[in-house]
Design an enzyme around this catalytic site. Structure first.
Site, PDB file in Angstrom:
ATOM      1  N   SER A 242      -2.369  -6.609  -1.150  1.00 48.55           N
ATOM      2  CA  SER A 242      -3.418  -6.259  -1.878  1.00 48.55           C
ATOM      3  C   SER A 242      -2.580  -4.353  -2.349  1.00 48.55           C
ATOM      4  O   SER A 242      -2.045  -4.026  -2.123  1.00 48.55           O
ATOM      5  CB  SER A 242      -4.565  -6.226  -1.196  1.00 48.55           C
ATOM      6  OG  SER A 242      -4.597  -4.952  -0.144  1.00 48.55           O
ATOM      7  N   LYS A 243      -4.135  -3.679  -3.054  1.00 48.69           N
ATOM      8  CA  LYS A 243      -4.146  -2.203  -2.980  1.00 48.69           C
ATOM      9  C   LYS A 243      -3.161  -1.522  -1.816  1.00 48.69           C
ATOM     10  O   LYS A 243      -2.750  -0.405  -1.959  1.00 48.69           O
ATOM     11  CB  LYS A 243      -4.650  -1.146  -3.231  1.00 48.69           C
ATOM     12  CG  LYS A 243      -4.720  -1.995  -5.285  1.00 48.69           C
ATOM     13  CD  LYS A 243      -6.312  -1.452  -5.930  1.00 48.69           C
ATOM     14  CE  LYS A 243      -6.557  -2.268  -7.935  1.00 48.69           C
ATOM     15  NZ  LYS A 243      -7.293  -1.585  -8.654  1.00 48.69           N
ATOM     16  N   ARG A 244      -3.516  -1.814  -0.560  1.00 48.58           N
ATOM     17  CA  ARG A 244      -3.096  -1.337   0.375  1.00 48.58           C
ATOM     18  C   ARG A 244      -2.472  -1.349   0.782  1.00 48.58           C
ATOM     19  O   ARG A 244      -1.695  -0.732   1.942  1.00 48.58           O
ATOM     20  CB  ARG A 244      -4.274  -1.699   1.447  1.00 48.58           C
ATOM     21  CG  ARG A 244      -3.898  -2.648   2.045  1.00 48.58           C
ATOM     22  CD  ARG A 244      -5.384  -3.146   2.971  1.00 48.58           C
ATOM     23  NE  ARG A 244      -5.326  -4.042   3.603  1.00 48.58           N
ATOM     24  CZ  ARG A 244      -4.487  -4.567   4.338  1.00 48.58           C
ATOM     25  NH1 ARG A 244      -3.699  -4.063   5.446  1.00 48.58           N
ATOM     26  NH2 ARG A 244      -5.156  -6.125   4.856  1.00 48.58           N
ATOM     27  N   GLY A 246       0.516  -1.416  -1.088  1.00 48.38           N
ATOM     28  CA  GLY A 246       1.441  -1.156  -2.967  1.00 48.38           C
ATOM     29  C   GLY A 246       1.798  -2.151  -3.975  1.00 48.38           C
ATOM     30  O   GLY A 246       2.261  -2.032  -4.119  1.00 48.38           O
TER      31      GLY A 246
END
Length: 474
Positions: A242-244, A246
């Site tokens: 996910s975005k967390r 990267g």
């Protein structure tokens, strides 16, 4: 394989080409190339509110940058809506689909009852066998598939093996909405059939869709493509990427300084194995790739491993080619580093002359650009903390070096080295005790490529001027 292999990459243009999509595209591309077939590109733009031209362009640019070329013209799913409606109507005529007049309130009541009873929400089939003469006048119907209610739906997946669903657990899915627009499930089946797709290679988050799409294929009497559902990519902590973690788009990896060859090589090894081999040329990938070697467990994305691989590719890349890659990302990354978005002839020459030393130390193009600060820095230089500390005492061992360098007739690394070694001997110092403050004065950093090569690249006038900015002449 009797029919020519045709794969397809079918992204939804609601954002950038994310890294999982890039790997899916790569696997489709490699499989098609391995068997002399085609990879087609279909933009699934039926979600009109979320699909954007900029997202479509980002996907195309990402594929181009990664070197994943598609065959034939791009197919835009929304433009085929009339064909999708035609197929839905044909199922209606053959008795394999029906009009459903259930209202939104009725559907919500079904969902609420399922929640209370702790079971999955399913349409209850209330219009499956009812006469349209009972239809309410003020409700526009949807068209639903008359799915089998008994037995099993089986998908023989080339990665997951045989996967079986009980038909009683799959309800009559909507094919055509009340406004006449096709659903994703119908559009995918019709498009894959019309595009002669032989292999559907996609993420295993589509596995349940495979069951529903198989039912549509069977209702239409069409051949079902071979399916291969590949595990998703997870972060280093084992959670879905996910975005967390990267989880960025392909364009972001380009701006972070990764080479497309390195990212391709890294992505192919995420979930696919070929012995202990880690480094693959493009042709080696094509020759070796097959679906049987894809594992069923999620792969873990490891930035450190990608960086190391990228460093390997940078060292193998010709200096001129590496400079072209740097110039490609300069408009994005140059201005905040004090670099122009386009190199002039002098800077190009400096970069090329310094490239052999620069690329040995860097793992990304960004690291390389940052380590080349001394090439483009304007006087007076800004100094990092370590360099400032080295120069804090006035550097008495190197006082007078610049006047000796003034006497160098042919400005090249070996002549510069000879002068500095002679000076170190003269002041009874080790070479490092002289070279360290000179490096700090010339580059603004405590570390750099070889000092004498750095000074040679900068040129005589610039080198001496930088030394004189920080170190007394006598």
């Amino acid at each position: 394989m009797t029919k020519p292999v045709i794969t397809r990459f079918a992204p939804s243009p609601t954002g950038f080409l994310h890294i999982g999509g890039a790997r899916t595209a790569l696997f489709n591309w490699l499989f098609a190339r391995r068997y002399g077939g085609k990879m087609l590109l279909r933009i699934e733009d039926t979600d009109r509110e979320r699909s954007t031209e900029s997202a479509i362009q980002a996907i195309i640019d990402g594929l181009d940058w990664l070197g994943l070329s598609w065959d034939d013209d791009i197919v835009y799913q929304f433009s085929r809506a009339a064909r999708h409606r035609e197929v839905a109507e044909s199922l209606l005529k053959s008795g394999r689909a029906y009009h459903c007049y259930a209202t939104q309130q009725e559907l919500e009541e079904m969902r609420e009852l399922a929640r209370k009873e702790g079971r999955p929400s399913r349409y209850d089939g209330r219009w499956r066998d009812r006469s349209p003469t009972e239809a309410p006048k003020d409700v526009k119907p949807v068209i639903r598939l008359k799915a089998p209610q008994d037995g099993e739906t089986v998908v023989n997946d080339l990665v997951q093996g045989q996967v079986t669903w009980q038909n009683k657990d799959l309800d009559d899915l909507v094919l055509l909405r009340s406004d006449g627009t096709p659903t994703y499930m119908l559009a995918v089946v019709v498009d894959d059939h019309d595009m002669d797709v032989t292999h559907v290679i996609r993420g295993d988050d589509h596995l349940t869709n495979a069951a529903r799409q198989t039912q549509i294929y069977n209702a239409l009497g069409w051949d079902i493509p071979q399916m291969a559902h590949i595990p998703l990519i997870h972060g280093a902590d084992g959670a879905k990427l996910s975005k967390r973690h990267g989880a960025l788009g392909a364009d972001a990896y380009r701006a972070l300084g990764y080479l497309p060859e390195a990212l391709r090589n890294y992505l192919v090894r995420l979930g696919w194995s070929h012995g202990d081999q880690e480094i693959f040329s493009t042709q080696e990938m094509i020759s070796a790739f097959d679906l049987e070697q894809i594992g069923r467990s999620p792969a873990r994305f490891d930035f450190a491993k990608l960086e190391n691989l990228n460093g390997h590719y940078m060292r193998q890349t010709a200096d001129e080619q590496l400079l072209v890659a740097i110039e490609t990302i300069l408009p994005e990354v140059g201005p905040q580093r004090g670099l122009p978005d386009k190199l002039n002839d002098e800077l190009r020459s400096r970069f090329l002359a310094a490239m052999p030393g620069l690329k040995e130390r860097a793992k990304t193009l960004i690291e390389l650009i940052d380590s080349a600060y001394y090439l483009y820095a304007k006087r007076p230089l800004s100094f990092d903390d370590k360099a400032a500390g080295i120069l804090a005492d006035g550097s008495p061992r190197v006082v007078g070096v610049s006047s000796k360098l003034e006497q160098v007739a042919e400005w090249k690394a070996e002549n510069i080295e000879a002068v500095i070694r002679a000076h170190a001997h003269e002041v009874d110092a080790k070479l490092g005790q002289v070279a360290q403050p000179l490096r700090a004065a010339v580059t603004g950093r405590a570390t750099s490529p070889g000092l004498f090569e750095v000074m040679a690249v900068l040129g005589k006038a610039e080198t001496i001027a930088r030394i004189n900015d920080k170190i007394p002449l006598s």
